[in-house]
Design a protein around this motif. Structure first.
Motif, PDB file in Angstrom:
ATOM      1  N   ALA A   1      47.373  17.270 -27.152  1.00 50.93           N
ATOM      2  CA  ALA A   1      47.168  15.677 -26.435  1.00 50.93           C
ATOM      3  C   ALA A   1      48.218  15.785 -25.432  1.00 50.93           C
ATOM      4  N   GLN A   2      49.099  16.562 -24.931  1.00 55.77           N
ATOM      5  CA  GLN A   2      50.494  16.419 -24.425  1.00 55.77           C
ATOM      6  C   GLN A   2      49.589  17.195 -23.045  1.00 55.77           C
ATOM      7  N   LEU A   3      49.602  18.739 -23.065  1.00 51.48           N
ATOM      8  CA  LEU A   3      48.559  19.334 -22.399  1.00 51.48           C
ATOM      9  C   LEU A   3      47.623  18.451 -21.709  1.00 51.48           C
ATOM     10  N   ARG A   4      46.481  18.433 -22.476  1.00 51.08           N
ATOM     11  CA  ARG A   4      45.407  17.249 -21.736  1.00 51.08           C
ATOM     12  C   ARG A   4      45.943  16.194 -21.006  1.00 51.08           C
ATOM     13  N   ALA A   5      46.573  15.713 -21.195  1.00 44.09           N
ATOM     14  CA  ALA A   5      47.475  14.545 -20.396  1.00 44.09           C
ATOM     15  C   ALA A   5      48.411  15.204 -19.277  1.00 44.09           C
ATOM     16  N   VAL A   6      48.494  16.276 -19.303  1.00 43.98           N
ATOM     17  CA  VAL A   6      48.478  17.033 -17.783  1.00 43.98           C
ATOM     18  C   VAL A   6      47.909  17.091 -16.909  1.00 43.98           C
TER      19      VAL A   6
ATOM     20  N   GLN B   1      44.806  38.761 -13.655  1.00 42.05           N
ATOM     21  CA  GLN B   1      44.046  38.149 -12.335  1.00 42.05           C
ATOM     22  C   GLN B   1      41.895  37.352 -13.080  1.00 42.05           C
ATOM     23  N   ARG B   2      42.119  38.059 -14.357  1.00 41.08           N
ATOM     24  CA  ARG B   2      40.802  37.933 -15.095  1.00 41.08           C
ATOM     25  C   ARG B   2      41.340  36.557 -15.651  1.00 41.08           C
ATOM     26  N   ALA B   3      42.841  36.227 -16.381  1.00 41.70           N
ATOM     27  CA  ALA B   3      42.889  35.043 -17.083  1.00 41.70           C
ATOM     28  C   ALA B   3      43.018  33.892 -16.249  1.00 41.70           C
TER      29      ALA B   3
ATOM     30  N   GLY C   1      44.669  18.492 -12.690  1.00 41.52           N
ATOM     31  CA  GLY C   1      43.553  19.362 -12.425  1.00 41.52           C
ATOM     32  C   GLY C   1      44.063  20.698 -12.614  1.00 41.52           C
ATOM     33  N   LEU C   2      45.464  21.090 -13.340  1.00 42.76           N
ATOM     34  CA  LEU C   2      45.598  21.725 -13.337  1.00 42.76           C
ATOM     35  C   LEU C   2      45.045  22.885 -15.060  1.00 42.76           C
ATOM     36  N   GLY C   3      44.657  24.075 -14.934  1.00 43.30           N
ATOM     37  CA  GLY C   3      44.293  24.470 -16.431  1.00 43.30           C
ATOM     38  C   GLY C   3      45.884  25.019 -16.636  1.00 43.30           C
ATOM     39  N   ILE C   4      45.645  25.909 -18.094  1.00 43.47           N
ATOM     40  CA  ILE C   4      46.858  26.282 -19.271  1.00 43.47           C
ATOM     41  C   ILE C   4      46.108  27.533 -19.705  1.00 43.47           C
TER      42      ILE C   4
ATOM     43  N   ALA D   1      41.691  26.088 -29.172  1.00 45.64           N
ATOM     44  CA  ALA D   1      41.355  25.623 -29.336  1.00 45.64           C
ATOM     45  C   ALA D   1      41.307  23.594 -29.123  1.00 45.64           C
ATOM     46  N   ARG D   2      42.001  23.596 -29.133  1.00 42.35           N
ATOM     47  CA  ARG D   2      42.326  22.038 -28.996  1.00 42.35           C
ATOM     48  C   ARG D   2      42.129  22.003 -28.147  1.00 42.35           C
ATOM     49  N   LEU D   3      42.136  21.997 -26.707  1.00 47.09           N
ATOM     50  CA  LEU D   3      41.421  22.191 -25.842  1.00 47.09           C
ATOM     51  C   LEU D   3      40.286  22.160 -24.902  1.00 47.09           C
ATOM     52  N   PRO D   4      39.794  21.782 -24.091  1.00 49.48           N
ATOM     53  CA  PRO D   4      38.913  21.500 -23.521  1.00 49.48           C
ATOM     54  C   PRO D   4      38.404  23.216 -23.150  1.00 49.48           C
ATOM     55  N   ALA D   5      37.139  24.051 -23.229  1.00 53.30           N
ATOM     56  CA  ALA D   5      37.583  24.795 -23.222  1.00 53.30           C
ATOM     57  C   ALA D   5      37.316  26.218 -21.919  1.00 53.30           C
ATOM     58  N   ALA D   6      36.963  25.119 -20.946  1.00 52.65           N
ATOM     59  CA  ALA D   6      36.790  25.498 -19.225  1.00 52.65           C
ATOM     60  C   ALA D   6      38.303  25.250 -19.093  1.00 52.65           C
ATOM     61  N   GLY D   7      39.530  24.518 -19.125  1.00 53.95           N
ATOM     62  CA  GLY D   7      40.826  24.226 -19.231  1.00 53.95           C
ATOM     63  C   GLY D   7      41.701  25.467 -19.882  1.00 53.95           C
TER      64      GLY D   7
END
Length: 429
Positions: A275-280, A245-247, A285-288, A310-316
């Motif tokens: 880069a591929q995950l950022r495009a998704v 739940q926390r994750a 608007g989904l998180g990872i 570390a290569r993805l936006p921290a909030a996402g």
């Protein structure tokens, strides 16, 4: 250097009277005259292997199986079982008759060397490999010492490995690279399988290889297709509290559960995957949520996931660190889609009716063939494995799959397993 894992002297680590592995938190059910032994690779941490032990128990309700492997381990803290090494089980059983069940896994082509290394503690792997690199004769002795046997395919049980096997079932196993194995390995596998009372495999490539070796077998899905039906309530409970739940709480619109093995760990591959995950993320608007499907050597690496995060936006992005079986299943089951290099990550996603994409691991042709063979046999409508540069396009297409089609695929996989199991199940005595 000797890394043999010998049974410990603590009496709590011994087989209880009657030969059963102790069940946590309560007494064991009475056992039928012929004990049920479930043998497999659940003596190490891997999503599929840990699930197989639970599924074997679910397929034989009311019994208290003895869980046997190549090493004595207690994986209950991670959602697994207490597992006893074969010599320990054989000594305890004596001449009592047993029914043996082997369930799932790429058991037919797991070599003695691979099995021995995967039983090492992670911190010992590199020093051991370096020490053995130029000592071929020592390496053979070391493998024999670790495993306590000379089998070329040690996770496939020989009927004579236990004193009195009344019935032997091998169900839903794989071996897509069997035709590529050395003749002695193929001969051993064929001889072991001919001794089984019931045999089925999980993909057509393995079935053809066995047919060419003169061994006929049924074709069934991997037994992990049953996970939602057998353990859906247990997994759903994990979604609502604690680490899961926390994750996932930060992602109101949902998330993609992403698993990538240690094979994806070079910087260039991680750059492309990020880069591929950022495009998704931009498109949906989904998180990872990054998670591991196995902590045994040559499986997943937490450091790789942290470098990807570390290569993805921290909030996402969130890195889910727990290795507990039911918590990781809950991360998968609660996702909007699953993107993974693990076959069993894909199969759990299938079981829960989720969009799914399989990543081809760089530099691991055997794993790539295993993924392709299973998908082509049972899940071809959702597309085969993809290379990292095609992740975003394929994942967005998967997310557009109608829910009804996903649910139908899950139901068909379960039905295909159930159609064969009555003839495969070890008979009660």
């Amino acid at each position: 250097m000797n890394h043999r894992r010998r049974p410990r002297d603590d009496p709590h680590d011994r087989l209880p009277p009657g030969g059963a592995a102790g069940a946590p938190g309560g007494a064991e059910p009475a056992r039928s005259p012929a004990s049920l032994v479930v043998f497999g690779a659940f003596d190490r941490h891997n999503l599929g292997d840990l699930l197989f032990a639970h599924l074997a128990q679910a397929l034989q309700p009311g019994e208290a199986p003895i869980f046997a492997g190549l090493a004595s381990r207690d994986l209950r803290p991670l959602g697994g079982h207490r597992v006893h090494a074969l010599p320990e089980v054989a000594a305890e059983l004596g001449e009592r008759p047993v029914r043996v069940l082997q369930l799932g896994g790429e058991l037919l082509t797991c070599t003695a060397w691979q099995a021995a290394v995967m039983l090492l503690p992670p911190g010992q792997v590199q020093p051991t490999l370096a020490w053995l690199a130029h000592r071929p004769s020592t390496r053979r002795r070391w493998v024999r010492d670790v495993l306590g046997r000379d089998d070329r395919a040690p996770y496939l049980l020989a009927r004579g490995a236990l004193p009195h096997v009344a019935h032997l079932v091998v169900a839903g196993v794989g071996g897509v690279d069997l035709a590529r194995c050395a003749p002695a390995m193929r001969a051993e596998v064929a001889a072991k399988l001919r001794a089984a009372d019931a045999l089925s495999v999980r993909d057509r490539v393995t079935q053809r290889a066995l047919h060419d070796a003169g061994v006929e077998c049924a074709l069934v899905p991997d037994p992990a297709v049953l996970v939602a039906q057998a353990f859906g309530a247990r997994i759903a409970a994990q979604m609502q509290a604690g680490e899961v739940q926390r994750a996932t709480a930060a992602f109101a619109d949902g998330y993609v559960a992403v698993q990538a093995s240690a094979a994806f760990g070079d910087d260039a591959t991680l750059d492309v995957l990020a880069a591929q995950l950022r495009a998704v993320q931009v498109a949906t608007g989904l998180g990872i949520v990054l998670w591991r499907a196995g902590a045994a050597p040559w499986h997943d690496d937490l450091g790789v996931l942290q470098r990807l995060a570390a290569r993805l936006p921290a909030a996402g992005v969130r890195v889910f660190e727990s290795l507990h079986l039911w918590k990781t299943c809950a991360v998968v089951a609660g996702a909007r889609a699953v993107c993974a290099s693990s076959l069993h990550a894909r199969i759990v996603a299938l079981a829960f009716g989720l969009p799914r994409v399989s990543l081809r691991p760089p530099g691991e042709p055997g794993q790539r063939r295993k993924l392709a063979a299973w998908i082509a046999t049972w899940d071809a409508d959702t597309g085969g494995p993809v290379d990292v540069p095609h992740t975003a396009k394929t994942l967005l297409m998967a997310l557009a799959t109608p829910c009804a089609a996903l649910r139908q695929a899950a139901a068909q996989a379960v039905a295909a397993w159930q159609a064969h199991w009555p003839s495969h199940g070890p008979p009660r005595q």
